[in-house]
Design a protein around this motif. Structure first.
Motif, mmCIF file in Angstrom:
data_model
loop_
_atom_site.group_PDB
_atom_site.id
_atom_site.type_symbol
_atom_site.label_atom_id
_atom_site.label_comp_id
_atom_site.label_asym_id
_atom_site.label_seq_id
_atom_site.Cartn_x
_atom_site.Cartn_y
_atom_site.Cartn_z
ATOM 1 N N ALA A 143 85.747 63.604 36.781
ATOM 2 C CA ALA A 143 84.752 62.709 36.168
ATOM 3 C C ALA A 143 85.434 61.420 35.702
ATOM 4 C CB ALA A 143 84.069 63.399 34.990
ATOM 5 N N LYS A 167 84.524 58.784 34.293
ATOM 6 C CA LYS A 167 84.245 58.155 32.999
ATOM 7 C C LYS A 167 85.202 58.604 31.897
ATOM 8 C CE LYS A 167 80.600 61.130 30.970
ATOM 9 N NZ LYS A 167 80.451 62.272 31.911
ATOM 10 N N ASP A 224 83.468 62.158 40.406
ATOM 11 C CA ASP A 224 82.109 62.053 39.904
ATOM 12 C C ASP A 224 82.025 60.686 39.242
ATOM 13 O OD1 ASP A 224 79.876 62.185 38.131
ATOM 14 O OD2 ASP A 224 81.084 63.258 36.666
ATOM 15 N N ASN A 262 76.403 59.720 40.251
ATOM 16 C CA ASN A 262 75.502 60.259 39.249
ATOM 17 C C ASN A 262 74.825 59.168 38.466
ATOM 18 O OD1 ASN A 262 75.486 63.158 38.779
ATOM 19 N ND2 ASN A 262 77.697 62.898 38.882
ATOM 20 N N ARG A 278 69.651 66.613 40.646
ATOM 21 C CA ARG A 278 70.233 66.910 39.336
ATOM 22 C C ARG A 278 69.245 67.742 38.535
ATOM 23 N NH1 ARG A 278 73.942 64.604 35.243
ATOM 24 N NH2 ARG A 278 73.643 65.996 33.486
ATOM 25 N N HIS A 313 75.016 69.632 34.911
ATOM 26 C CA HIS A 313 76.152 69.397 34.004
ATOM 27 C C HIS A 313 75.597 69.621 32.616
ATOM 28 C CE1 HIS A 313 79.556 67.592 31.976
ATOM 29 N NE2 HIS A 313 78.737 66.769 31.357
ATOM 30 N N SER A 352 79.572 68.708 27.103
ATOM 31 C CA SER A 352 80.997 68.405 27.082
ATOM 32 C C SER A 352 81.663 69.125 25.913
ATOM 33 C CB SER A 352 81.167 66.896 26.942
ATOM 34 O OG SER A 352 82.394 66.484 27.466
ATOM 35 N N GLY A 398 80.967 69.478 34.804
ATOM 36 C CA GLY A 398 82.209 69.637 34.040
ATOM 37 C C GLY A 398 81.884 70.211 32.681
ATOM 38 N N GLY A 399 82.653 69.824 31.685
ATOM 39 C CA GLY A 399 82.303 70.179 30.322
ATOM 40 C C GLY A 399 83.217 71.151 29.614
ATOM 41 N N GLU A 429 83.158 69.312 38.139
ATOM 42 C CA GLU A 429 83.402 67.920 37.750
ATOM 43 C C GLU A 429 84.100 67.810 36.395
ATOM 44 O OE1 GLU A 429 79.288 66.085 39.614
ATOM 45 O OE2 GLU A 429 79.342 66.676 37.520
ATOM 46 N N PRO A 430 85.271 68.391 36.236
ATOM 47 C CA PRO A 430 85.925 68.298 34.934
ATOM 48 C C PRO A 430 86.453 66.884 34.666
ATOM 49 C CG PRO A 430 87.380 69.341 36.528
ATOM 50 C CD PRO A 430 86.076 69.119 37.227
ATOM 51 N N GLY A 431 86.353 66.476 33.429
ATOM 52 C CA GLY A 431 86.929 65.198 33.021
ATOM 53 C C GLY A 431 87.938 65.450 31.920
ATOM 54 N N ARG A 432 87.399 65.748 30.725
ATOM 55 C CA ARG A 432 88.221 65.935 29.540
ATOM 56 C C ARG A 432 89.374 66.926 29.732
ATOM 57 N NH1 ARG A 432 86.207 65.311 24.560
ATOM 58 N NH2 ARG A 432 84.130 65.549 25.449
ATOM 59 N N TYR A 449 87.969 59.932 27.198
ATOM 60 C CA TYR A 449 87.018 59.147 26.414
ATOM 61 C C TYR A 449 87.739 58.369 25.307
ATOM 62 C CZ TYR A 449 84.224 62.388 29.044
ATOM 63 O OH TYR A 449 83.710 63.125 30.083
HETATM 64 C C1 LIG Z 1 80.623 63.482 31.692
HETATM 65 C C2 LIG Z 1 80.326 64.247 32.886
HETATM 66 C C3 LIG Z 1 81.279 65.124 33.414
HETATM 67 C C4 LIG Z 1 82.607 65.413 32.745
HETATM 68 O O1 LIG Z 1 82.476 66.064 31.533
HETATM 69 P P1 LIG Z 1 83.791 66.598 30.732
HETATM 70 O O2 LIG Z 1 83.246 67.146 29.494
HETATM 71 O O3 LIG Z 1 84.671 65.416 30.516
HETATM 72 O O4 LIG Z 1 84.440 67.622 31.601
HETATM 73 C C5 LIG Z 1 80.968 65.770 34.589
HETATM 74 N N1 LIG Z 1 79.779 65.576 35.220
HETATM 75 C C6 LIG Z 1 78.843 64.744 34.740
HETATM 76 C C7 LIG Z 1 77.590 64.567 35.470
HETATM 77 C C8 LIG Z 1 79.071 64.058 33.559
HETATM 78 O O5 LIG Z 1 78.141 63.251 33.067
#
Ligand SMILES: *Cc1c(COP(=O)(O)O)cnc(C)c1O
Length: 428
Positions: free
Chosen positions: A60, A62, A81, A104, A150, A200, A203, A239-240, A283-286, A381
């Motif tokens: 992700a 962002k 993502d 997205n 979605r 999703h 987070s 993700g999340g 879709e992991p970000g954090r 973030y």
């Molecule tokens: C923000 C987001 C993510 C990532 O979330 P994390 O909590 O950082 O893993 C993945 N997919 C979508 C659609 C998001 O909006």
């Protein structure tokens, strides 16, 4: 950030003495450990690689859109993502292949939809209205974009309400009861290729039960669609996954392996019973970038008032999570690691807002002007949510790896504050 690096008085990160780094690059400065980043990504790959399931990890963007970091993740095989035309540009610039990008967004402009179609990336469609718009654009451009619907799965993770995205009232996704109809509509529309469903749920999730619930709902949807003759190529569960910030949280924070143990049995059972073989996308970000960076700041002044304040040079202009989400982040005095924590203090930033608090009521060593305060697990973030508020140029970012250091973003100057502004002629 992993523990156990207290061999000496100074914090060492990625094999580099943080005090030397601060001298060389100034403060504040974001520092990312390349090895940690790669390790975090690989732990997803290995957790979800099984004989029966083909999993792609779409990072992700962002969470942290620095090009060098994206480049590292691309080299590990990451997709992306993206949530805006800008993030699409970042992902493509870093060399992430377009067939591994999902666009997205709950409010995409027509221009963004065109960019997505032009770039041949998949689009996650957030509403029936957007579905019609996208179809019209695709017809006009003589393209056939791949899409996912979605889904708002209506589950409730126990997280801060500002980061829960799969609740019934959340602005994201098509309501669960309407998703089958939306998929059927997508099938009917010209120039739309429905290939997946996507959700999703939020987070910083530490309790995996919601992932179990969401996976169950999504796989039931796969079955319902299959029975209606709609076969999907992928299921994207978003993700999340949360990370441990405090010591207590670190002990309970689930790993990608734990997540896999919750998702895969349900996913694979449904695949087997239907005899289909869709890809799994996450879709992991954090959980990939969060623990890989620290934000190093310097103490400008200390003050004994009703509280003991330690005023540092990084505030919510650079790191908004504590102010915006009440997020807890561990802080350490990077040049006094061996000193006893003996004073209860509150680390505050330089921004002219009383909410500009980075770390509230923490035990720290005796701190003086010039000491370095490092905010840990600051990679997600952090920089990506920074601003120039209060006329503060954004800071530099550096990458460390086995003792080597590279600058990956120059710090901004005051010129950057006025770069795009114009004073009308009549005012000159
Ligand atoms: C923000 C987001 C993510 C990532 O979330 P994390 O909590 O950082 O893993 C993945 N997919 C979508 C659609 C998001 O909006």
């Amino acid at each position: 950030m992993s523990e156990g690096k207290v061999e000496k008085e100074h914090l060492v990160f990625g094999g580099v003495d943080v005090v030397d780094l601060a001298e060389r690059y100034g403060t504040p400065v974001y520092v990312t450990d390349e090895n940690e980043l790669r390790t975090n990504f690989r732990s997803y790959k290995s957790a979800f690689e099984t004989a029966n399931t083909d999993t792609d990890i779409y990072y992700a963007v962002k969470a942290n859109g620095n090009l060098a970091l994206l480049r590292i993740l691309a080299s590990e095989g990451a997709g992306a993502d993206v949530f805006s035309g800008g993030e699409l540009h970042l992902a493509k610039s870093a060399g992430i292949p377009v067939d591994k990008i999902l666009f997205n967004g709950n409010s995409k402009s027509e221009e963004e939809l065109r960019e997505a179609v032009e770039s041949n990336v998949k689009v996650s469609v957030d509403s029936l209205d957007e579905l019609q718009t996208l179809s019209a654009i695709a017809v006009e451009m003589r393209k056939e974009p791949e899409i996912a619907i979605r889904v708002n799965p209506d589950v409730s993770p126990a997280v801060h309400q500002k980061i829960a995205t799969g609740l019934r009232e959340s602005k994201f996704g098509i309501p669960f009861y309407e998703t089958v109809a939306a998929c059927e509509e997508a099938k009917r529309l010209s120039n739309i290729l429905l290939t997946g469903i996507h959700c999703h749920i939020g987070s910083q999730i530490l309790d995996l039960r919601v992932f179990r619930e969401a996976t169950g709902k999504m796989m039931n949807l796969v079955e319902e669609l299959y029975e209606k003759g709609i076969e999907l190529e992928f299921v994207d569960l978003g993700g999340g996954l949360g990370i441990g910030h405090s010591k207590e949280e670190k002990e309970i924070a689930p790993t990608p392996k734990d997540l896999a143990e919750v998702i895969l049995p349900t996913f694979e059972a449904k695949m087997q019973s239907l005899g289909i073989n869709p890809k799994l996308i996450l879709e992991p970000g954090r959980s990939i970038v969060g623990p890989a960076s620290i934000l190093v700041s310097k103490v400008n002044t200390v003050k004994q008032a009703y509280k003991n304040f330690v005023a540092i040079d990084a505030g919510f202009n650079l790191f908004i999570r504590p102010a915006m989400y009440d997020a807890y982040h561990e802080v350490v005095v990077a040049n006094k690691l061996k000193d006893q924590d003996s004073v209860l203090c509150t680390a505050v930033g330089p921004v002219c807002e009383s909410g500009d608090i980075i770390a509230k009521d923490r035990m720290l060593p005796v701190v003086k002007r010039g000491d370095l305060v490092a905010i840990l697990d600051a990679g997600a973030y952090g920089f990506s949510m920074s601003s120039q508020y209060n006329g503060r140029p954004r800071c530099a970012e550096v990458l460390v790896c086995d003792g080597k250091v590279d600058l990956i973003r120059r710090k901004e100057s005051v010129e950057d504050l006025i770069r795009n502004q114009e004073i009308p002629k009549r005012l000159k």
